[in-house]
Design a protein around this motif. Sequence first.
Motif, PDB file in Angstrom:
ATOM      1  N   PRO A  86       1.064   4.045   1.768  1.00 18.79           N
ATOM      2  CA  PRO A  86       1.676   4.539   3.012  1.00 18.79           C
ATOM      3  C   PRO A  86       2.871   3.711   3.488  1.00 18.79           C
ATOM      4  N   GLU A  87       2.955   2.445   3.046  1.00 17.78           N
ATOM      5  CA  GLU A  87       4.071   1.601   3.483  1.00 17.78           C
ATOM      6  C   GLU A  87       5.416   2.072   2.946  1.00 17.78           C
ATOM      7  N   THR A  91       0.343  14.218   2.140  1.00 18.27           N
ATOM      8  CA  THR A  91       0.660  14.933   3.385  1.00 18.27           C
ATOM      9  C   THR A  91       0.522  14.023   4.605  1.00 18.27           C
ATOM     10  N   SER A  92      -0.058  12.824   4.426  1.00 13.58           N
ATOM     11  CA  SER A  92      -0.090  11.899   5.567  1.00 13.58           C
ATOM     12  C   SER A  92       1.263  11.218   5.746  1.00 13.58           C
ATOM     13  N   ALA A 120      -8.530  18.820   4.938  1.00 14.64           N
ATOM     14  CA  ALA A 120      -7.638  18.301   3.895  1.00 14.64           C
ATOM     15  C   ALA A 120      -8.230  18.492   2.500  1.00 14.64           C
ATOM     16  N   LEU A 134       4.834  18.989  16.742  1.00 12.47           N
ATOM     17  CA  LEU A 134       4.380  17.673  16.315  1.00 12.47           C
ATOM     18  C   LEU A 134       5.098  16.603  17.137  1.00 12.47           C
ATOM     19  N   SER A 189       0.864  -1.179   0.000  1.00 13.57           N
ATOM     20  CA  SER A 189       0.000   0.000   0.000  1.00 13.57           C
ATOM     21  C   SER A 189       0.900   1.227   0.000  1.00 13.57           C
ATOM     22  N   ARG A 225      -2.203   5.785   9.914  1.00 14.77           N
ATOM     23  CA  ARG A 225      -2.280   7.253   9.898  1.00 14.77           C
ATOM     24  C   ARG A 225      -3.023   7.738   8.651  1.00 14.77           C
ATOM     25  N   GLU A 280       6.716   4.764   3.558  1.00 19.04           N
ATOM     26  CA  GLU A 280       7.369   5.427   4.694  1.00 19.04           C
ATOM     27  C   GLU A 280       8.003   4.389   5.626  1.00 19.04           C
ATOM     28  N   THR A 281       7.280   3.302   5.862  1.00 15.15           N
ATOM     29  CA  THR A 281       7.800   2.235   6.711  1.00 15.15           C
ATOM     30  C   THR A 281       9.090   1.674   6.121  1.00 15.15           C
ATOM     31  N   ASP A 327       0.326  -1.743   9.249  1.00 14.95           N
ATOM     32  CA  ASP A 327       1.377  -0.749   9.097  1.00 14.95           C
ATOM     33  C   ASP A 327       0.929   0.563   9.758  1.00 14.95           C
ATOM     34  N   ILE A 332      -6.607   9.969   8.811  1.00 16.01           N
ATOM     35  CA  ILE A 332      -6.289  11.394   8.837  1.00 16.01           C
ATOM     36  C   ILE A 332      -7.534  12.280   8.720  1.00 16.01           C
ATOM     37  N   ASN A 353       4.616  11.382   6.975  1.00 14.78           N
ATOM     38  CA  ASN A 353       5.336  12.229   7.920  1.00 14.78           C
ATOM     39  C   ASN A 353       6.796  12.434   7.523  1.00 14.78           C
ATOM     40  N   LEU A 373      11.993   4.074   6.335  1.00  9.44           N
ATOM     41  CA  LEU A 373      12.530   4.228   7.689  1.00  9.44           C
ATOM     42  C   LEU A 373      13.408   3.054   8.114  1.00  9.44           C
ATOM     43  N   PHE A 429      -2.914  19.060  15.673  1.00  7.90           N
ATOM     44  CA  PHE A 429      -2.838  20.162  16.628  1.00  7.90           C
ATOM     45  C   PHE A 429      -4.222  20.573  17.125  1.00  7.90           C
ATOM     46  N   ALA A 467      -0.986  20.569  11.505  1.00  4.75           N
ATOM     47  CA  ALA A 467       0.363  20.045  11.769  1.00  4.75           C
ATOM     48  C   ALA A 467       1.377  20.983  11.137  1.00  4.75           C
ATOM     49  N   TRP A 518       5.758  21.128  10.233  1.00  2.00           N
ATOM     50  CA  TRP A 518       7.080  20.519  10.266  1.00  2.00           C
ATOM     51  C   TRP A 518       8.124  21.628  10.121  1.00  2.00           C
ATOM     52  N   ASN A 523       1.913   3.545   9.324  1.00  2.00           N
ATOM     53  CA  ASN A 523       1.749   4.656   8.387  1.00  2.00           C
ATOM     54  C   ASN A 523       0.457   4.517   7.590  1.00  2.00           C
TER      55      ASN A 523
END
Lengths: 504, 255
Positions: A328-329, A414-415, A437, B127, A326, B83, A331-332, B78, B87, A417, A335, B118, A469, A471, B80
């Motif tokens: 979003p993975e 934007t989800s 969003a 954050l 998927s 999230r 990012e996993t 997962d 969201i 991180n 990392l 926030f 949020a 950054w 992420n």
Amino acid sequence: MVERYVMSIDQGTTSTRCILFDHRGRLVTVAQREHRQFFPQPGWVEHDASEIRRNLERIVPEALSDVGIDVGQIIAIGIANQRETTVLWDRRTGAPVCRAIVWQDVRTAQLVEDLRRSPGDAFFLDRCCLRPSTYFSAPRLRWLFDHVDGLEQRARDGEVLFGTVESWLIWNLTGGADGGLHITDATNASRTMLMNIRTLTWDPELLEFFGVPSAMLPEIRPSIEAYGQARSMLPGVPITAALGDQQAALFGQTCFSPGEAKCTYGTGSFLVMNTGTDLVRSRHGLLTTVAYKIADQPTVYALEGPIAVTGSLVQWFRDRLGLISSAPEIETLALTVEDNGGCYIVPAFSGLFAPHWRSDARGVIVGLTSYITKGHLARAVLEATGWQTREVVDAMNADSALAMKELKVDGGMTSDNLLMQFLADVLDLPVVRPLVAETVSLGAAYAAGLAAGFWPDLEVLRRNWHRAAQWMPDMDPERREWEYECWKRAVERSLGWIRPSGPA
Amino acid sequence: MAGPVQSIERAAAILRLLAGGPRRLGLGEVASSLGLAKGTAHGILRTLQHVDFVEQDEATGKYQLGAALLHLGTSYLDVNELRSRSINWADALAARSGEAVRLGTPLEGKVLVVHHVFRPDDTLQTLDVGTLLPLHACSLGKVLLAFGAEPVEPLVDAGLEEYTRHTLVRSEDLSRALVEVRELGWGAEVQEMAMGEAGVAAPIRGHGGLVVGAIGVSGPVERICDTKGRPQPALITLLREAARAISRDLGAARW
């Protein structure tokens, strides 16, 4: 008291969405439906405009019944739409005369190459502030005239109408063949290559050049103004705004002051900066475009840097390489390693958009060694989005006297991180995500509600914006510069890969 | 005790059959191999497909083992992905409650903050995604403990650290609190991690109702709680709506 709502219609590349917002700018309900994508030949992308109209007819009542309200509670309708996509339809029957040609379609590549040689970029830049690209509508019209028998004559005789998608929807909503309004707004018209960017009228020289008869063109109207009442689907409800989707997102992010900028991260990404009433002509590979025009107030302009491939690189990593299951993975996986290991990916899948505009570029992965793992590749995928944004921000800062102070972001990515932190790091700017969003829909709703008096002024809308949020940059400046140099060298290696003609 | 459940035995046989070779199998092959009626085999395959234990090839209609089987035992979701799927709901919860929202998952005896929205008042906030919180002293952690997402015993064995005079440091008190969380379907922390601060949290469930994380709202005690020091009912309603919506998105059927 009966609660009232603004309806936003977001006609996007893959789906049509109908969203209701309440008086505090909060999303109340979403109804949506996807439409088919047609790929009749490599590089061709088409939509069925009738299917899009039918989808709208389905989702409008769905949205109303979901909240249990009737049409009378809708104070106004605002439309945001995929830009540049070209629709042609029969004035008398209301039927499309061919499939809509979508903004991603590159069938006009050869024509565009010819235009850039002669009459050359300057001819177009002077008038519409766009350099010829397969991205815009006018080359598609020319292509259709050259390839569909009798079409040009029918257009001259006033039998065939042209519009981008908002024109098509407004015409249908306001009566269609029975007196429907044939209009477009200045933001959408600014993407056709046919509008004079200064006067906001169809440019006679551009029309003549492309051979487009004015009989087929919609009237150009402000983005925010009462156009007329809907007759079908939402009888009696005024339509009071239309904006291209990226301009709508700028409005939804409440970037009303010069220097305020947003970037929407989706399949591609679009960084747009408000430049106020000044028309800034880019010398660094950006587009000058209309940000919005409120009724008879002065036109507000923007600089835009479209990036062709960002989220779609993650999709490629998932669907074609199968390294994640998927999006979003990513990012996993990224990392699992500390850094990119010296690896860079330039996703020039069909050339590069802003600020390079090189259709001869193709994607490269550089810096491969036996040390590189899929984790490093995942990093490089995310970093490509960060660096492409940095190139556009640099171009903005070079073109405009307004230095960017922060970047407002929205869209699916934007989800992520890690990506958002990397963006802040490479831009050396705070990156801020708003609480709502759905900025495209929100922008169309804000615009429509403003014209209908639901909200009194821009300041009230600005107060609705809240930070969800943020950054902050946290990267050693020397490392930032080193990495940026590496990225630029990677981009150089992607250029010129496509040669004029391959083997027969 | 009742005898074995026939449909589960049959499901197990189907999984063994699919695991037995590299080849995908059609419905007819599965049914005839196990001596089942086609309708019966189809029903079981459909159910196994629904929980991702089996995948069906789109082109041929044949079946193979699903990816979810590989992650059995780690109750894998997962973070992420969690999230990304939460969201919009987390944003809506922050907008409606006017307070900060966090999502937590268990990680090595702590709560890992995987998402943070926030408080929507535009004050300076930082954050804290990636921060680790103590399981027994925050509402997110109590929910994860109460619904079995993280075992209680090792925590108690290691000793419950005292953050304020309200922290639950005795194992009996913690056990009682967890029973209450299970009964209510949500958990609270009132000045247990920091004086003046309070929070409420509810479970996020995935396939089959398994708790994969928690979502919580937190802020100054006078805004989270009423004058009697109990969490505001309206806040709980908003929180549980958000938790249910995310759970539905993740494939939990009934929550």
